[in-house]
Design a protein around this motif. Structure first.
Motif, PDB file in Angstrom:
ATOM      1  N   ARG A   1       0.835  -1.205   0.000  1.00 55.39           N
ATOM      2  CA  ARG A   1       0.000   0.000   0.000  1.00 55.39           C
ATOM      3  C   ARG A   1       0.870   1.255   0.000  1.00 55.39           C
ATOM      4  NH1 ARG A   1      -3.795  -1.586   4.949  1.00 55.39           N
ATOM      5  NH2 ARG A   1      -4.243   0.667   4.943  1.00 55.39           N
ATOM      6  N   PHE A   2       1.948   1.217   0.751  1.00 57.84           N
ATOM      7  CA  PHE A   2       2.895   2.330   0.770  1.00 57.84           C
ATOM      8  C   PHE A   2       3.456   2.575  -0.632  1.00 57.84           C
ATOM      9  CE2 PHE A   2       7.492   3.291   0.933  1.00 57.84           C
ATOM     10  CZ  PHE A   2       7.476   4.539   1.557  1.00 57.84           C
ATOM     11  N   THR A   3       3.770   1.508  -1.351  1.00 61.88           N
ATOM     12  CA  THR A   3       4.367   1.631  -2.685  1.00 61.88           C
ATOM     13  C   THR A   3       3.384   2.225  -3.686  1.00 61.88           C
ATOM     14  OG1 THR A   3       5.743  -0.312  -2.199  1.00 61.88           O
ATOM     15  CG2 THR A   3       5.593   0.388  -4.493  1.00 61.88           C
ATOM     16  N   VAL A   4       2.139   1.768  -3.637  1.00 64.53           N
ATOM     17  CA  VAL A   4       1.137   2.311  -4.561  1.00 64.53           C
ATOM     18  C   VAL A   4       0.875   3.786  -4.251  1.00 64.53           C
ATOM     19  CG1 VAL A   4      -1.245   2.125  -5.349  1.00 64.53           C
ATOM     20  CG2 VAL A   4       0.104   0.056  -4.975  1.00 64.53           C
ATOM     21  N   GLU A   5       0.837   4.140  -2.967  1.00 63.15           N
ATOM     22  CA  GLU A   5       0.670   5.549  -2.613  1.00 63.15           C
ATOM     23  C   GLU A   5       1.860   6.371  -3.096  1.00 63.15           C
ATOM     24  OE1 GLU A   5      -0.760   9.142  -1.229  1.00 63.15           O
ATOM     25  OE2 GLU A   5      -1.798   7.242  -1.620  1.00 63.15           O
ATOM     26  N   LEU A   6       3.059   5.815  -3.012  1.00 70.50           N
ATOM     27  CA  LEU A   6       4.246   6.484  -3.549  1.00 70.50           C
ATOM     28  C   LEU A   6       4.076   6.750  -5.039  1.00 70.50           C
ATOM     29  CD1 LEU A   6       7.245   7.392  -3.556  1.00 70.50           C
ATOM     30  CD2 LEU A   6       7.842   4.973  -3.879  1.00 70.50           C
ATOM     31  N   MET A   7       3.565   5.768  -5.771  1.00 66.96           N
ATOM     32  CA  MET A   7       3.358   5.932  -7.210  1.00 66.96           C
ATOM     33  C   MET A   7       2.355   7.046  -7.497  1.00 66.96           C
ATOM     34  SD  MET A   7       3.306   1.883  -8.269  1.00 66.96           S
ATOM     35  CE  MET A   7       3.189   2.128 -10.051  1.00 66.96           C
ATOM     36  N   ARG A   8       1.306   7.140  -6.683  1.00 63.61           N
ATOM     37  CA  ARG A   8       0.329   8.232  -6.858  1.00 63.61           C
ATOM     38  C   ARG A   8       1.006   9.584  -6.645  1.00 63.61           C
ATOM     39  NH1 ARG A   8      -3.287   4.728  -3.697  1.00 63.61           N
ATOM     40  NH2 ARG A   8      -4.788   3.767  -5.108  1.00 63.61           N
ATOM     41  N   ARG A   9       1.839   9.672  -5.636  1.00 63.86           N
ATOM     42  CA  ARG A   9       2.544  10.925  -5.361  1.00 63.86           C
ATOM     43  C   ARG A   9       3.497  11.276  -6.499  1.00 63.86           C
ATOM     44  NH1 ARG A   9       0.853  13.705  -0.527  1.00 63.86           N
ATOM     45  NH2 ARG A   9      -0.164  12.105   0.749  1.00 63.86           N
ATOM     46  N   LEU A  10       4.184  10.275  -7.033  1.00 67.85           N
ATOM     47  CA  LEU A  10       5.089  10.518  -8.155  1.00 67.85           C
ATOM     48  C   LEU A  10       4.315  10.992  -9.387  1.00 67.85           C
ATOM     49  CD1 LEU A  10       7.452   7.432  -7.768  1.00 67.85           C
ATOM     50  CD2 LEU A  10       8.099   9.837  -7.459  1.00 67.85           C
ATOM     51  N   ASP A  11       3.134  10.430  -9.582  1.00 66.18           N
ATOM     52  CA  ASP A  11       2.299  10.854 -10.697  1.00 66.18           C
ATOM     53  C   ASP A  11       1.978  12.348 -10.580  1.00 66.18           C
ATOM     54  OD1 ASP A  11       0.518  10.386 -13.005  1.00 66.18           O
ATOM     55  OD2 ASP A  11      -1.085  10.724 -11.561  1.00 66.18           O
ATOM     56  N   LEU A  12       1.673  12.800  -9.379  1.00 71.75           N
ATOM     57  CA  LEU A  12       1.387  14.219  -9.164  1.00 71.75           C
ATOM     58  C   LEU A  12       2.620  15.090  -9.397  1.00 71.75           C
ATOM     59  CD1 LEU A  12      -0.824  13.982  -5.948  1.00 71.75           C
ATOM     60  CD2 LEU A  12      -1.588  14.381  -8.302  1.00 71.75           C
TER      61      LEU A  12
END
Length: 225
Positions: free
Chosen positions: A47-58
């Motif tokens: 879950r931490f990794t997917v949230e990281l990916m969302r942040r990187l997308d932003l």
């Protein structure tokens, strides 16, 4: 938006097998392949990794999270894998997704492609991973009234493979994995830089928005020209 996708993973005997991946892909200049944390830590940090990916997308960074063969959603058996299979898999995923950089998370730092500039988050040696898993198995056995030793378990693993934290590791995997160490050429991001304890220390999978945001900022700053 995160998109499930697949990629052609090479098989040891030749040919390919389509493996699963998550992607944030808007065809941007920076394209980050993420080598996920391994085994039990991979589950705790998902879950931490997917949230990281969302942040990187932003932040304007595309990212790709492929499964290792035999892990997560993969239909291949973990027990027949060898570390070289995972190295080849991450290289193939990097080529398929057109990655410009790679990020390793914890044990995933052992499998970041050496063809790309790499960042390593809280890297550790394979021996440390196995030591933790063996300790957990010995404690569980003791609670069930059985005594096992690290030496005895290691000998069993080398001869016949072993089940650690519910993961069936073959003898070849154990033998070739144990001496692996992360590349010294990667840029290291420590847990201290994120603030707070690592999520892999929790008993159950979790997330921490502030840590994901901090890691995304550090990655974006490193990718900036």
């Amino acid at each position: 938006m995160v998109t499930p996708t697949s990629w052609p993973c090479p098989l040891p005997a030749g040919g390919t097998f389509h493996e699963y991946a998550l992607a944030f892909d808007r065809d941007r200049a920076h394209r980050l392949l993420i080598a996920p944390a391994l085994l039990d830590e991979g589950n705790k940090l998902r879950r931490f990794t997917v949230e990281l990916m969302r942040r990187l997308d932003l932040e304007g960074v595309d990212s790709f999270l492929p499964d290792y063969p035999g892990s997560n959603e993969s239909l291949q058996a973990l027990s027949i894998q060898d570390p070289t299979d995972w190295i080849d898999a991450m290289r193939a995923a990097a080529v398929h997704f057109g990655a410009t950089h790679a990020l390793g998370l914890r044990g995933g730092c052992l499998f970041t492609p050496d063809t790309l500039p790499c960042l390593h988050y809280a890297p550790l040696k394979a021996a440390s991973i196995l030591r933790q898993l063996l300790r957990a198995r010995m404690l569980a056995s003791r609670e069930n009234g059985a005594e096992e030793t690290r030496e005895g378990l290691a000998a069993q693993a080398e001869a016949n493979g072993i089940v650690l934290a519910g993961y069936s590791l073959g003898a070849d995997f154990y033998h070739h994995f144990e001496p692996m160490i992360p590349s010294e050429q990667a840029e290291i991001i420590t847990q201290e830089a994120l603030g707070g304890p690592g999520l892999w220390l929790r008993a159950e999978p979790g997330e921490d928005a502030s840590q994901s945001a901090a890691l995304a900022r550090l990655i974006t700053a490193s990718l900036a020209p």
